[in-house]
Design a protein around this motif. Structure first.
Motif: not given
Length: 151
Positions: A55-80
């Motif tokens: 959960t901790n990694v997912s929250r911060i990583l999700s925010d950073k990916l939204d900021e940088v926006d390296p992926i042009s398609v919609s996707y689901y983020l899974e951290v496990s």
């Protein structure tokens, strides 16, 4: 869309976030399944990870990916967790899991086989050393398409 480039970018974004929590970034995967894209980030630590770690990694990583926006398609983020059949990717993995059962998939056959199961004895000079039914063999690291713990 270059999947390999996306994995490289996400790995570079995720690594410092994961390390901030004293965790190990094991692997990053970006795959399409049933017309949906999944960005999977696998993390680990000695003794295993918790839901809170994910959960901790997912929250911060999700925010950073939204900021940088390296992926042009919609996707689901899974951290496990990488799970019981954890992939072995880096040289350090082959050192750390010495003595454990592993499964190797090869690019080129050895003794007419492309899939080998045995006990990991270590790595030296870019060769993975495996005991296969009391026969020690050395496999060139570049001949390994995938390696996993085999429990």
């Amino acid at each position: 869309m270059n999947v390999k480039k996306i994995i490289e970018i996400v790995t570079n974004i995720a690594r410092p976030i994961v390390e901030k929590f004293n965790l190990e970034l094991v692997d990053v995967d970006f795959v399409k399944e049933n017309n949906e894209w999944f960005l999977r980030v696998f993390i680990d630590k000695e003794g295993g990870i918790t839901i809170d770690d994910c959960t901790n990694v997912s929250r911060i990583l999700s925010d950073k990916l939204d900021e940088v926006d390296p992926i042009s398609v919609s996707y689901y983020l899974e951290v496990s967790s990488p799970g019981i059949n954890r992939p072995l990717k880096k040289e350090e993995d082959f050192i750390r899991f010495k003595g454990r059962k592993i499964k190797l998939k090869l690019f080129k056959e050895i003794d007419d086989k492309k899939i080998l199961k045995g006990i990991l004895l270590g790595i030296k000079e870019n060769k993975v050393i495996v005991n296969l039914k009391d026969k020690e063999i050395e496999i060139d690291f570049n001949n390994i398409s995938s390696a996993n713990l085999d429990e």
